[in-house]
Design a protein around this motif. Structure first.
Motif, short mmCIF file in Angstrom:
data_model
loop_
_atom_site.label_atom_id
_atom_site.label_comp_id
_atom_site.label_asym_id
_atom_site.label_seq_id
_atom_site.Cartn_x
_atom_site.Cartn_y
_atom_site.Cartn_z
N MET A 138 5.70 4.17 -6.61
CA MET A 138 4.34 4.69 -6.51
C MET A 138 4.22 5.79 -5.47
SD MET A 138 2.97 3.23 -8.97
CE MET A 138 1.29 3.83 -8.77
N ARG A 139 5.04 5.74 -4.43
CA ARG A 139 5.10 6.85 -3.47
C ARG A 139 5.59 8.12 -4.17
NH1 ARG A 139 3.50 7.53 1.91
NH2 ARG A 139 5.56 8.22 2.62
N ALA A 140 6.60 7.96 -5.04
CA ALA A 140 7.12 9.11 -5.77
C ALA A 140 6.09 9.63 -6.77
CB ALA A 140 8.41 8.72 -6.50
N VAL A 141 5.30 8.72 -7.36
CA VAL A 141 4.25 9.13 -8.29
C VAL A 141 3.20 9.97 -7.55
CG1 VAL A 141 2.32 8.29 -9.69
CG2 VAL A 141 4.57 7.22 -9.90
N SER A 148 -3.43 3.36 -6.32
CA SER A 148 -2.03 2.97 -6.53
C SER A 148 -1.81 1.51 -6.16
CB SER A 148 -1.10 3.86 -5.70
OG SER A 148 -1.09 5.18 -6.19
N MET A 149 -2.47 1.04 -5.11
CA MET A 149 -2.36 -0.36 -4.72
C MET A 149 -2.89 -1.26 -5.83
SD MET A 149 -0.85 -0.49 -1.78
CE MET A 149 -1.17 -2.17 -1.24
N ARG A 199 0.38 -8.41 4.70
CA ARG A 199 -0.85 -7.80 5.19
C ARG A 199 -1.08 -6.44 4.56
NH1 ARG A 199 -5.20 -8.25 5.54
NH2 ARG A 199 -4.86 -10.27 6.54
N PHE A 200 -0.01 -5.65 4.39
CA PHE A 200 -0.12 -4.35 3.74
C PHE A 200 -0.64 -4.51 2.31
CE2 PHE A 200 2.14 -1.51 0.73
CZ PHE A 200 1.51 -0.30 1.05
N HIS A 201 -0.12 -5.49 1.58
CA HIS A 201 -0.53 -5.67 0.19
C HIS A 201 -1.94 -6.26 0.07
CE1 HIS A 201 2.83 -4.43 -2.35
NE2 HIS A 201 3.62 -4.80 -1.35
N ALA A 224 -2.98 -0.57 -8.98
CA ALA A 224 -2.02 -0.52 -10.10
C ALA A 224 -0.83 -1.42 -9.84
CB ALA A 224 -1.56 0.92 -10.33
N LEU A 225 -0.36 -1.48 -8.59
CA LEU A 225 0.76 -2.35 -8.24
C LEU A 225 0.48 -3.81 -8.57
CD1 LEU A 225 1.92 -1.07 -4.73
CD2 LEU A 225 3.29 -1.05 -6.82
N HIS A 226 -0.79 -4.21 -8.43
CA HIS A 226 -1.15 -5.63 -8.53
C HIS A 226 -1.82 -6.00 -9.84
CE1 HIS A 226 -1.51 -5.23 -3.87
NE2 HIS A 226 -0.25 -5.39 -4.25
N GLU A 227 -1.95 -5.08 -10.75
CA GLU A 227 -2.64 -5.37 -12.01
C GLU A 227 -1.66 -5.95 -13.02
OE1 GLU A 227 -5.32 -3.19 -15.50
OE2 GLU A 227 -4.42 -2.00 -13.88
N GLY A 228 -1.84 -7.23 -13.33
CA GLY A 228 -0.94 -7.90 -14.27
C GLY A 228 -1.29 -7.58 -15.70
N ILE A 229 -0.70 -6.53 -16.22
CA ILE A 229 -1.05 -6.08 -17.58
C ILE A 229 -0.16 -6.70 -18.64
CG2 ILE A 229 -1.90 -3.89 -16.68
CD1 ILE A 229 0.66 -2.60 -17.81
#
Length: 495
Positions: free
Chosen positions: A96-99, A285-286, A267-269, A288-293
């Protein structure tokens, strides 16, 4: 999980049926009104660790800015542990950093950035970055564990081997956890950034978040006091299981960290993407990282979906984001309650089928949301089951020998039908165990050592019964032959 497996890696699955029975005996601890949820969760972690033998372990329970920590054995908050598949969530943050830097686009085929990534299925060219992150590429769980006995393979070597692997489903159609997905992502990050995976992760993830004790080199971790991994030996004893260096598997299973650093990572998450050095990822982006699709089809309510390096689900009517890591000799787990701003982190220097069915995080997770701790006595039950099996085996052999001695005393040979039936049953048991083991490692005999490294006690039990039965049957036939010869000699008389 074992780097290369899903919720249960193939090596662990051999004992899964037995463990499922053992796990059915649960003990629920009463809630204590005088203790808050955080304290009760920490107490549950401590108690569950005691029930599984108090291995070297460290844990942390977060509630907002408050952190309660604890340890067992010789570990501390700063003891390094191999974190297994928790490494995948670090790789996902790196992607996600690269995105956000414009180096990668999620819906673009991975071959756009990594032309050397091919599969034996033509549909492999359609695998996108998103498919890799969500384990929907079609790469299989079994193919993802083939490298575990070959720690000399580089990241490029592992990705090159995918050209021989067939996809189990078209990209995007099915969830199938595979370490290879994150190995491909790791190499992809190297290509788009022009840096090694270690350099990229250190510069773009670890340093910005503020994880100063997380290392990407097992040799360096040993210098810093890496906890010695182990596997249980028939319930109570530990067999050392030193972790080999596998730099080619960093993106999916070989990052090393401490409980203190993982608490900061949790804590970051739980936050909005800010780290020690400022904004690491945007709030979008955070999310998106946590969305269980992607549905996993798991019956565990805490693991019904998959996001990017995280399982998603529910506990005590609250959404949960969770992932565990399994290596030879190590177990790690992080669970987050985003809406409660709470989290649990556990690192353990022991892993194995017979002892780890009572997961400390699973025991403490309900308590952190106000429910009753789900403490389990599986360690004790597992040990009792093993001892019971050994006792039953001894009784069977002893009983059979007593029967044979009695028959021999009466000059009556053992039943041939009994001996033959015993040997046939043993052969069927042995064939069944071997076939199951072979299927679990993808049909390759050369990879059967994976099972021994993961669960030696289970392997011994699977071998012991057929061996004992063959010995009983063979002894019976031998006694019958000797007694028959003796009777013939008696009839003939002195020559």
């Amino acid at each position: 999980m074992m780097p290369g497996s899903s919720r249960w890696s193939p090596p662990w699955a051999i004992g899964a049926a037995a463990v499922a029975v053992l796990c059915s005996l649960a003990v629920t601890a009463p809630a204590h009104a005088e203790a808050d949820d955080q304290a009760r969760a920490a107490a549950a972690l401590h108690e569950q660790l005691r029930r599984i033998g108090s291995p070297n372990a460290a844990y942390a329970v977060l509630d907002g800015d408050r952190v309660v920590t604890g340890e067992s054995g010789d570990a501390s908050q700063d003891t390094p542990f191999v974190i297994g598949s928790l490494s995948k969530s670090f790789t996902a943050v790196g992607v996600m950093r690269a995105v956000e830097a414009g180096l990668v686009h999620l819906d673009t085929p991975a071959t756009t950035y990594l032309p050397e990534f091919t599969t034996a299925s033509p549909a492999g060219k359609d695998i996108t970055v998103t498919h890799l992150l969500h384990h929907t590429s079609g790469l299989s769980t079994t193919d993802g564990v083939r490298d575990l006995l070959h720690p000399d393979r580089t990241l490029a070597d592992r990705v090159a081997r995918t050209r021989d692997f067939e996809l189990i489903a078209p990209p995007g159609q099915k969830f199938e956890y595979s370490n290879l997905n994150y190995a491909v992502l790791g190499l992809l990050l190297e290509k788009v950034s022009g840096r090694s995976y270690s350099e990229y992760l250190r510069d773009e993830v670890l340093a910005p978040i503020g994880l100063t004790s997380t290392v990407l080199d097992v040799a360096k971790a040993r210098e810093q006091g890496l906890a010695a991994g182990s596997v249980p030996w028939f319930g109570w004893w530990s067999m050392p299981r030193p972790e080999s260096e596998f730099p080619g598997a960093l993106p999916d299973g070989y990052i090393v960290s401490t409980a203190r650093d993982l608490a900061a990572y949790a804590r970051f998450h739980l936050g909005d993407g800010r780290g020690a050095a400022g904004q690491v990822l945007s709030a979008q982006s955070m999310a998106a990282l946590h969305e269980g699709i992607q549905s996993t089809g798991d019956t565990d309510p805490t693991s019904t979906g998959y996001a990017m390096g995280w399982y998603t689900g529910e506990s005590e009517s609250h959404p949960v984001i969770r992932h565990e890591g399994d290596n030879f000799g190590y177990r790690s787990d992080i669970a987050l309650y985003p809406d409660l701003d709470r989290a649990i982190v556990v690192l353990i220097a022991r892993n194995g089928t017979l002892s780890m069915a009572g997961s400390p995080v699973s025991a403490a997770l309900p308590a952190l949301a106000g429910g009753a701790p789900a403490l389990r006595s599986t360690y004790t039950v597992a040990g009792a089951a093993v001892l019971g099996s050994v006792a039953a085996l001894a009784l069977t052999i002893g009983g059979a020998l007593l029967v044979h001695r009695r028959r021999a005393h009466r000059q009556r040979p053992p039943s041939r039908a009994f001996a033959v039936a015993t040997i046939l049953i043993a052969v069927l048991l042995a064939a069944s165990a071997f076939t199951t083991a072979l299927l679990l490692v993808g049909g390759r005999i050369t990879e059967l050592p994976l099972i021994w490294r993961s669960a030696p006690d289970v392997m011994i039990l699977l071998i012991a019964w057929p061996t004992a039965l063959i010995a009983i049957g063979s002894t019976s036939l031998t006694q019958r032959r000797r007694q028959a010869n003796r009777r013939q000699g008696t009839r003939r008389g002195p020559g």
